[in-house]
Design a protein around this motif. Structure first.
Motif, short mmCIF file in Angstrom:
data_model
loop_
_atom_site.label_atom_id
_atom_site.label_comp_id
_atom_site.label_asym_id
_atom_site.label_seq_id
_atom_site.Cartn_x
_atom_site.Cartn_y
_atom_site.Cartn_z
N LEU A 117 0.71 -1.15 -0.26
CA LEU A 117 -0.01 -0.35 -0.04
C LEU A 117 0.74 0.70 0.00
O LEU A 117 0.53 2.27 -0.51
N GLY A 118 1.60 1.23 0.80
CA GLY A 118 2.64 2.11 0.74
C GLY A 118 3.54 2.70 -0.45
O GLY A 118 3.49 4.00 -1.15
N ALA A 119 4.13 1.66 -1.18
CA ALA A 119 4.54 1.28 -2.53
C ALA A 119 4.42 2.56 -3.62
O ALA A 119 3.73 2.98 -4.47
N PHE A 120 2.50 1.35 -3.67
CA PHE A 120 1.55 2.07 -4.87
C PHE A 120 1.10 3.62 -4.52
O PHE A 120 0.99 4.22 -5.70
N ALA A 121 1.27 4.09 -2.86
CA ALA A 121 0.73 5.43 -2.85
C ALA A 121 1.88 5.79 -3.09
O ALA A 121 1.50 7.44 -3.81
N LEU A 122 3.25 6.02 -2.80
CA LEU A 122 4.14 6.85 -2.96
C LEU A 122 4.53 6.63 -5.19
O LEU A 122 5.02 7.64 -5.25
N SER A 123 4.12 5.94 -5.41
CA SER A 123 3.99 5.83 -7.16
C SER A 123 3.31 6.55 -7.16
O SER A 123 3.89 6.92 -8.78
N MET A 124 2.16 6.88 -7.50
CA MET A 124 1.35 7.96 -7.53
C MET A 124 1.98 9.32 -6.97
O MET A 124 1.67 9.42 -8.41
N VAL A 125 1.92 9.79 -6.39
CA VAL A 125 2.87 10.36 -6.10
C VAL A 125 3.81 10.45 -6.99
O VAL A 125 4.21 12.17 -7.46
N ASN A 126 4.87 10.12 -7.02
CA ASN A 126 6.15 10.38 -8.17
C ASN A 126 6.29 10.50 -9.94
O ASN A 126 6.49 11.00 -10.41
N SER A 127 4.64 9.37 -9.87
CA SER A 127 4.27 10.07 -11.46
C SER A 127 3.61 10.76 -11.29
O SER A 127 3.86 11.61 -12.23
N PHE A 128 2.85 11.42 -10.39
CA PHE A 128 2.59 12.89 -11.11
C PHE A 128 2.93 14.15 -10.28
O PHE A 128 3.11 15.20 -10.80
N LYS A 129 4.26 13.78 -9.48
CA LYS A 129 5.31 15.27 -8.78
C LYS A 129 5.62 15.58 -10.12
O LYS A 129 6.05 14.99 -10.75
N SER A 133 11.76 14.09 -6.81
CA SER A 133 12.27 14.07 -5.07
C SER A 133 12.95 12.76 -4.74
O SER A 133 12.56 11.93 -5.24
N PRO A 134 14.13 12.95 -5.25
CA PRO A 134 15.18 11.89 -4.45
C PRO A 134 14.61 10.85 -3.57
O PRO A 134 14.43 10.02 -3.37
N ALA A 135 14.42 11.23 -2.48
CA ALA A 135 13.85 11.20 -1.28
C ALA A 135 12.88 10.18 -1.18
O ALA A 135 12.68 9.44 -0.75
N LEU A 136 11.83 10.85 -2.40
CA LEU A 136 10.34 10.19 -1.63
C LEU A 136 10.54 8.59 -2.90
O LEU A 136 10.31 7.42 -2.92
N ALA A 139 11.85 5.88 -0.72
CA ALA A 139 10.86 5.98 0.21
C ALA A 139 10.08 4.97 -0.66
O ALA A 139 9.48 3.70 -0.52
N PHE A 140 9.83 5.12 -2.31
CA PHE A 140 9.26 4.36 -2.95
C PHE A 140 9.93 3.00 -2.84
O PHE A 140 9.75 2.29 -2.70
N CYS A 141 11.14 3.27 -3.29
CA CYS A 141 11.78 1.77 -3.59
C CYS A 141 11.94 1.55 -2.00
O CYS A 141 12.21 -0.46 -1.94
#
Length: 293
Positions: A117-129, A133-136, A139-141
């Motif tokens: 769930l956390g990886a899915f949420a961050l994948s959406m954030v990184n995809s549309f940001k 952000s290297p940190a995000l 964090a996704f990884c």
């Protein structure tokens, strides 16, 4: 050329809209041009710099030119991203209890659920940001690694026979084979191909969410299980993952050619990590299916 990939679509540089300083770029050289009425200020030597091609230029006040994205920078960032995934996956595998009769599988289930769930949420954030952000990305990884470590441990306990190691080797083999085909056959990525791939990706995500909701009510169809029906989506997902890699290579090549900022290497690394994880999970299901008695 504008991208249909949401990972790259949020980046002005990948779409040829802006250079490192946010200025409009123009076909032909990809460099920014001063607008009418804008005179460069030369009184402050700290603002002097050397532009590309040996021509004099001026750094923007308060901004530092961090260089341009290169193949080496993409390889480095992708290596770091995959390293985080592998390390956290191994840590999850080692630190969670072994799957034996009577063992408490709560920690393993928690790792798989929270990681997924956390990886899915961050994948959406990184995809549309818009600004990567290297940190995000890292964090996704890390969360993706936790999820993969738990999932892999389940598959290893249930199916064994080198399913996990086979999926790992197959994933890197798919990467190498796709890259070789892309370069040797000079594959051209057109707009229709991009639209098809992204429509298929979102369609697969939609089916996954539907299966998740149905599973909460005990009415799963088995689209993503290790079964005959699950193999349809597994092979489709594997092919789709290869297509995603082709798009990743295309955008990296275009980005390097356009001289986009070095920070965009993290966006490319994120995209390729997503594609490789996609390939791995589908290969894991395929190998598990054929290893069954």
């Amino acid at each position: 050329m504008k991208s249909n990939n949401p990972v790259f679509n949020r980046s002005p540089e990948f779409n040829g809209q802006a250079n490192a300083y946010g200025n409009q770029t123009y076909a032909g050289n990809g460099q920014a041009h001063s607008g009418y009425g804008q005179q460069p200020t030369m009184t402050d030597p700290s603002q002097w710099s050397v532009a590309q091609g040996g021509q004099p230029g001026y750094a923007q006040p308060g901004q530092v030119d961090q260089g341009r994205m290169t193949i080496d920078s993409v390889v480095q960032k992708t290596g770091i991203s995959l390293g985080v995934v592998i390390i956290t996956a191994l840590a999850t595998w080692i630190l969670t209890p072994d799957i034996t009769t009577g063992a408490d599988l709560g920690p393993l289930m928690a790792a798989m659920t929270i990681g997924s769930l956390g990886a899915f949420a961050l994948s959406m954030v990184n995809s549309f940001k818009r600004v990567i952000s290297p940190a995000l990305v890292l964090a996704f990884c890390a969360l993706e690694g936790v999820a993969l470590g738990a999932i892999s441990k389940f598959f290893d306990a249930q199916f064994g026979d080198g399913v996990v190691s086979g999926a790992v080797i197959g994933t890197f083999g798919a990467f190498a084979g796709t890259l070789a085909a892309y370069k040797f056959f000079n594959i051209q990525v057109g707009a229709k191909f991009k639209m098809f791939v992204m429509a298929a990706v979102f369609g697969m995500i939609g089916l996954s969410l539907m299966e998740l909701v149905l599973g909460m009510f005990g009415a799963q169809i088995g689209l993503f299980g290790v079964s005959g029906l699950g193999m349809v989506t597994a092979f489709a997902g594997l092919i789709l993952g290869v297509f995603m890699l082709v798009m990743d290579f295309d955008f990296v090549e275009n980005g390097v050619r356009a001289g986009i900022p070095e920070r965009e290497s993290w966006r490319a690394a994120f995209a390729m990590t997503v594609s490789l994880v996609w390939i791995y999970t589908n290969l894991l299901r395929i190998l598990a299916f054929f290893s069954q008695d």
